[in-house]
Design an enzyme around this catalytic site. Structure first.
Site, PDB file in Angstrom:
ATOM      1  N   LYS A 198       0.841  -1.199   0.000  1.00  0.00           N
ATOM      2  CA  LYS A 198       0.000   0.000   0.000  1.00  0.00           C
ATOM      3  C   LYS A 198       0.877   1.250   0.000  1.00  0.00           C
ATOM      4  CE  LYS A 198      -1.735   2.439   3.379  1.00  0.00           C
ATOM      5  NZ  LYS A 198      -1.632   3.796   2.823  1.00  0.00           N
ATOM      6  N   GLY A 250       7.620   4.574   7.856  1.00  0.00           N
ATOM      7  CA  GLY A 250       6.768   5.722   8.153  1.00  0.00           C
ATOM      8  C   GLY A 250       7.096   6.273   9.524  1.00  0.00           C
ATOM      9  N   SER A 251       6.082   6.790  10.196  1.00  0.00           N
ATOM     10  CA  SER A 251       6.326   7.470  11.470  1.00  0.00           C
ATOM     11  C   SER A 251       6.560   6.474  12.610  1.00  0.00           C
ATOM     12  CB  SER A 251       5.145   8.368  11.818  1.00  0.00           C
ATOM     13  OG  SER A 251       3.981   7.593  11.943  1.00  0.00           O
ATOM     14  N   THR A 252       7.307   6.919  13.606  1.00  0.00           N
ATOM     15  CA  THR A 252       7.565   6.100  14.794  1.00  0.00           C
ATOM     16  C   THR A 252       6.254   5.790  15.513  1.00  0.00           C
ATOM     17  OG1 THR A 252       9.796   6.951  15.013  1.00  0.00           O
ATOM     18  CG2 THR A 252       8.790   6.075  17.021  1.00  0.00           C
ATOM     19  N   GLU A 253       5.354   6.782  15.492  1.00  0.00           N
ATOM     20  CA  GLU A 253       4.052   6.610  16.150  1.00  0.00           C
ATOM     21  C   GLU A 253       3.306   5.384  15.587  1.00  0.00           C
ATOM     22  OE1 GLU A 253       1.851  10.122  15.334  1.00  0.00           O
ATOM     23  OE2 GLU A 253       0.047   9.366  16.338  1.00  0.00           O
ATOM     24  N   GLY A 255       4.635   3.023  13.763  1.00  0.00           N
ATOM     25  CA  GLY A 255       5.502   1.856  13.980  1.00  0.00           C
ATOM     26  C   GLY A 255       5.205   1.186  15.312  1.00  0.00           C
ATOM     27  N   GLU A 272      10.942   0.745   9.561  1.00  0.00           N
ATOM     28  CA  GLU A 272      11.908   1.811   9.261  1.00  0.00           C
ATOM     29  C   GLU A 272      11.200   3.105   9.598  1.00  0.00           C
ATOM     30  OE1 GLU A 272      13.667   4.649   8.081  1.00  0.00           O
ATOM     31  OE2 GLU A 272      13.330   4.109   5.990  1.00  0.00           O
ATOM     32  N   CYS A 306      13.873  10.621   6.236  1.00  0.00           N
ATOM     33  CA  CYS A 306      13.999  10.131   7.617  1.00  0.00           C
ATOM     34  C   CYS A 306      15.432  10.225   8.107  1.00  0.00           C
ATOM     35  CB  CYS A 306      13.482   8.706   7.705  1.00  0.00           C
ATOM     36  SG  CYS A 306      14.037   7.674   6.358  1.00  0.00           S
ATOM     37  N   GLU A 403      11.226  14.999  15.347  1.00  0.00           N
ATOM     38  CA  GLU A 403      11.441  15.009  13.905  1.00  0.00           C
ATOM     39  C   GLU A 403      10.497  16.024  13.253  1.00  0.00           C
ATOM     40  OE1 GLU A 403      10.194  11.459  11.743  1.00  0.00           O
ATOM     41  OE2 GLU A 403      12.044  11.572  10.583  1.00  0.00           O
TER      42      GLU A 403
HETATM   43  P1  NAD Z   1       2.428   7.656   8.748  1.00  0.00           P
HETATM   44  O1  NAD Z   1       3.312   6.781   9.527  1.00  0.00           O
HETATM   45  O2  NAD Z   1       1.117   8.017   9.326  1.00  0.00           O
HETATM   46  O3  NAD Z   1       2.149   7.010   7.313  1.00  0.00           O
HETATM   47  C1  NAD Z   1       3.011   6.104   6.653  1.00  0.00           C
HETATM   48  C2  NAD Z   1       2.176   5.015   5.974  1.00  0.00           C
HETATM   49  O4  NAD Z   1       1.458   4.277   6.965  1.00  0.00           O
HETATM   50  C3  NAD Z   1       1.119   5.538   5.017  1.00  0.00           C
HETATM   51  O5  NAD Z   1       0.994   4.631   3.939  1.00  0.00           O
HETATM   52  C4  NAD Z   1      -0.153   5.523   5.870  1.00  0.00           C
HETATM   53  O6  NAD Z   1      -1.325   5.419   5.109  1.00  0.00           O
HETATM   54  C5  NAD Z   1       0.050   4.279   6.706  1.00  0.00           C
HETATM   55  N1  NAD Z   1      -0.616   4.281   7.999  1.00  0.00           N
HETATM   56  C6  NAD Z   1      -1.075   5.330   8.719  1.00  0.00           C
HETATM   57  N2  NAD Z   1      -1.600   4.914   9.882  1.00  0.00           N
HETATM   58  C7  NAD Z   1      -1.470   3.562   9.916  1.00  0.00           C
HETATM   59  C8  NAD Z   1      -1.802   2.551  10.866  1.00  0.00           C
HETATM   60  N3  NAD Z   1      -2.365   2.846  12.029  1.00  0.00           N
HETATM   61  N4  NAD Z   1      -1.521   1.263  10.570  1.00  0.00           N
HETATM   62  C9  NAD Z   1      -0.915   0.945   9.409  1.00  0.00           C
HETATM   63  N5  NAD Z   1      -0.589   1.857   8.464  1.00  0.00           N
HETATM   64  C10 NAD Z   1      -0.846   3.155   8.710  1.00  0.00           C
HETATM   65  O7  NAD Z   1       3.231   8.950   8.394  1.00  0.00           O
HETATM   66  P2  NAD Z   1       2.571  10.385   8.023  1.00  0.00           P
HETATM   67  O8  NAD Z   1       1.407  10.745   8.872  1.00  0.00           O
HETATM   68  O9  NAD Z   1       2.348  10.419   6.589  1.00  0.00           O
HETATM   69  O10 NAD Z   1       3.768  11.305   8.475  1.00  0.00           O
HETATM   70  C11 NAD Z   1       3.903  11.610   9.845  1.00  0.00           C
HETATM   71  C12 NAD Z   1       5.327  11.714  10.241  1.00  0.00           C
HETATM   72  O11 NAD Z   1       5.980  10.470   9.963  1.00  0.00           O
HETATM   73  C13 NAD Z   1       6.170  12.713   9.477  1.00  0.00           C
HETATM   74  O12 NAD Z   1       6.104  14.001  10.004  1.00  0.00           O
HETATM   75  C14 NAD Z   1       7.525  12.127   9.655  1.00  0.00           C
HETATM   76  O13 NAD Z   1       8.070  12.508  10.879  1.00  0.00           O
HETATM   77  C15 NAD Z   1       7.315  10.669   9.681  1.00  0.00           C
HETATM   78  N6  NAD Z   1       7.622  10.008   8.411  1.00  0.00           N
HETATM   79  C16 NAD Z   1       8.748   9.243   8.357  1.00  0.00           C
HETATM   80  C17 NAD Z   1       9.072   8.611   7.180  1.00  0.00           C
HETATM   81  C18 NAD Z   1      10.282   7.769   7.058  1.00  0.00           C
HETATM   82  O14 NAD Z   1      10.716   7.517   5.954  1.00  0.00           O
HETATM   83  N7  NAD Z   1      10.816   7.267   8.138  1.00  0.00           N
HETATM   84  C19 NAD Z   1       8.276   8.758   6.058  1.00  0.00           C
HETATM   85  C20 NAD Z   1       7.104   9.524   6.148  1.00  0.00           C
HETATM   86  C21 NAD Z   1       6.807  10.135   7.343  1.00  0.00           C
END
Ligand code: NAD
Ligand code: MG
Length: 493
Positions: A198, A250-253, A255, A272, A306, A403
């Site tokens: 996705k 994606g985000s640590t939150e 993760g 990651e 990141c 971040e």
């Molecule tokens: P996010 O973690 O919310 O989204 C990343 C992916 O996860 C997207 O495809 C999203 O649709 C999906 N997702 C969202 N909530 C989910 C859940 N509960 N379960 C499974 N999948 C889920 O990131 P964001 O809101 O787009 O960005 C927020 C912050 O994350 C940014 O400000 C940045 O600090 C960080 N970020 C880090 C990276 C990285 O490469 N490490 C990339 C993007 C964002």
């Protein structure tokens, strides 16, 4: 340099000194459908959910296309197709045949590189120079590299029999949309797994174009399923019992949410996550080169990286000169149309992300922090943020600890290597770091004490499919790339 002289230089912004004529890449070259469906079992299928979401061009706020929002039933269809393809076809193919498909994908991407670069810049806001010269070539390199591994796994892990897990569920972010798809799909397929992936809701288009290309490459139906949607679709992938291995960037939150969701299940997973890299400049560093490296480290891709070098640590003796030269260099950075080949900094990926960044620069300001922003003209429409330097910060400030994920650099000074190491490691993250010095011994001595997955020396933000990438602490677990990145997709028995 005196303050006065600096002010005089800064008053002459680059735009007023000598401007480049626009050199835009033409979007006429690409076709974007008004509506995209889900790529499941080798065909594009309307979502059972009946729902669609818009993806916009962040540089002009225009809707580019509607993409399907996969619901629970759609996720189930995709996982079922991936399972059927795994058991019926993919796990039975000789490894070298898997490799051939990956080579074919890589070559088709080479043929259509320009189209993919343009669509990437339109959908994400990143400058065409980056999507053309970094993202897409890296995507292709990843497919070629992993194509080579497919029939050599037993040599990579001698003495054990490497076996795939089965179905991989993969969730990726918006900062390197197609590159993250390649980082996920290529090793999964090389190792013999099938895939449900996705893309992020703001950047789905290159993944959907990749779906067309994968269909054209003749991959057996169901081996790669590409489904679009937002967070809830991600949740449904994570919780689906048919997923054997999860890979998330994606985000640590999020993760942490995923880690809780898979606890007590058999699912393998890699994460990651975020970063807050220290870029350390010693007083024996080549200052001009370091300035280029700093600029590349944080302003590259609008700071949506990141592993961005978002915390600048400068040794006291060189701080004044470095800050002076850095500000001059920042003034020359061109912010604007992502499709213009002169653009250094494109659009912020979404309104949400822009508000998050601006939040740090307004409510986030603490004590006597000083915010320096360049005087470039920002386009009226779209989401933009000037290159920003935050001075007078201390280690406890939010902007140093959290971040920002935007073109925002904090600067702190240090006296000794020990102090630099302490500052660098004083972070919940540990994804990357940088060291600038003339001394090889200092690179090794300091580098090995930085708790981060990758430490660059006298350069920054360099990637290669052969080298593993991943974090310590809250930056995640597991590695992607190289032989280390194959491991999470294999069971060794
Ligand atoms: P996010 O973690 O919310 O989204 C990343 C992916 O996860 C997207 O495809 C999203 O649709 C999906 N997702 C969202 N909530 C989910 C859940 N509960 N379960 C499974 N999948 C889920 O990131 P964001 O809101 O787009 O960005 C927020 C912050 O994350 C940014 O400000 C940045 O600090 C960080 N970020 C880090 C990276 C990285 O490469 N490490 C990339 C993007 C964002
Ligand atoms: Mg978009």
């Amino acid at each position: 340099m005196s303050e006065k002289e600096l002010t005089t230089h800064q008053n002459l912004h680059f735009d007023e000194l000598w401007a480049y004529d626009p050199a835009p890449e033409s979007p006429d070259y690409v076709s974007i459908e008004p509506q995209y469906q889900l790529f499941i079992d080798g065909t594009f299928q309307k979502p059972e959910s009946g729902r669609y979401i818009d993806t916009v061009n962040p540089s002009n706020e225009k809707v580019l296309a509607q993409v399907a929002e996969a619901g629970k039933k759609d996720v189930d269809k995709a996982v079922t197709a991936a399972r059927k393809a795994y058991e019926g076809v993919w796990s039975k193919l000789p490894a070298k045949e898997r490799g051939k498909y990956l080579f074919r994908i890589a070559r088709l991407l080479q043929e259509r590189a320009r189209e993919f670069a343009i669509v990437e810049s339109m959908d994400s806001g990143k400058p065409i120079r980056e999507s053309r010269d970094i993202d897409i070539p890296q995507v292709i390199a990843h497919f070629f590299y992993h194509a080579g591994w497919a029939d050599k796994l037993e040599y990579a892990f001698p003495g054990v029999r490497p076996k795939p897990h089965g179905v991989a569920g993969q969730i990726i972010p918006w900062n390197f949309p197609l590159l993250m798809a390649a980082w996920k799909i290529a090793p999964a397929l090389a190792a013999g797994n099938t895939v449900v992936i996705k893309p992020a809701e703001t950047t789905p288009l290159t993944a959907l174009k990749l779906a067309e290309l994968i269909r054209d490459a003749g991959l057996p139906p169901g081996v790669v399923n590409i489904i679009t949607g937002a967070g809830q679709t991600g949740v449904d992938i994570v919780n689906h019992p048919g997923i054997d291995k999860l890979a998330f960037t994606g985000s640590t939150e999020v993760g942490k949410i995923i880690q809780k969701a898979v606890a007590g299940t058999d699912k393998k997973y890699t994460l990651e996550l975020g970063g807050k890299a220290a870029n350390i400049i010693f007083d024996d560093a080549p200052v001009e080169q370091a300035v280029e490296g700093i600029v590349n480290g944080i302003f590259f891709n609008q700071g949506h990286v990141c592993c961005a070098g978002s915390r600048l640590l400068v040794q006291e003796g060189v701080a004044e000169e470095l800050v002076y030269k850095l500000k001059l260099r920042m003034e020359t950075l061109i912010v604007g149309d992502p499709l213009d080949k002169n653009t250094d900094i494109g659009a912020i990926n979404s309104k949400v992300q822009l508000d998050r960044i601006l939040g740090f620069l307004t409510e986030g300001v603490e004590g006597d922090q000083k915010i320096y922003q360049t005087k470039c003209n920002l386009p009226e429409k779209g989401y933009w943020c000037q290159p920003t330097l935050v001075e007078n910060v201390s280690q406890s400030h939010r902007i140093v600890q959290e971040e920002v994920f935007g073109p925002v650099l904090t600067i702190q000074t240090f006296r000794t290597p020990d102090e630099a190491v302490n500052l660098a490691n004083n972070s919940p993250y540990g994804l990357s770091g940088g060291i600038w010095t003339d001394k090889g011994s200092k690179i090794f001595n300091v580098g090995k004490r930085i708790r981060a997955g990758v430490v660059w020396a006298n350069t920054f933000n360099k990637f290669d499919p052969t080298s593993p990438f991943g974090g310590y602490k809250e930056s995640g677990m597991g590695r992607e790339g190289g032989i280390h990145g194959l491991l999470p997709y294999l069971e060794l028995s």
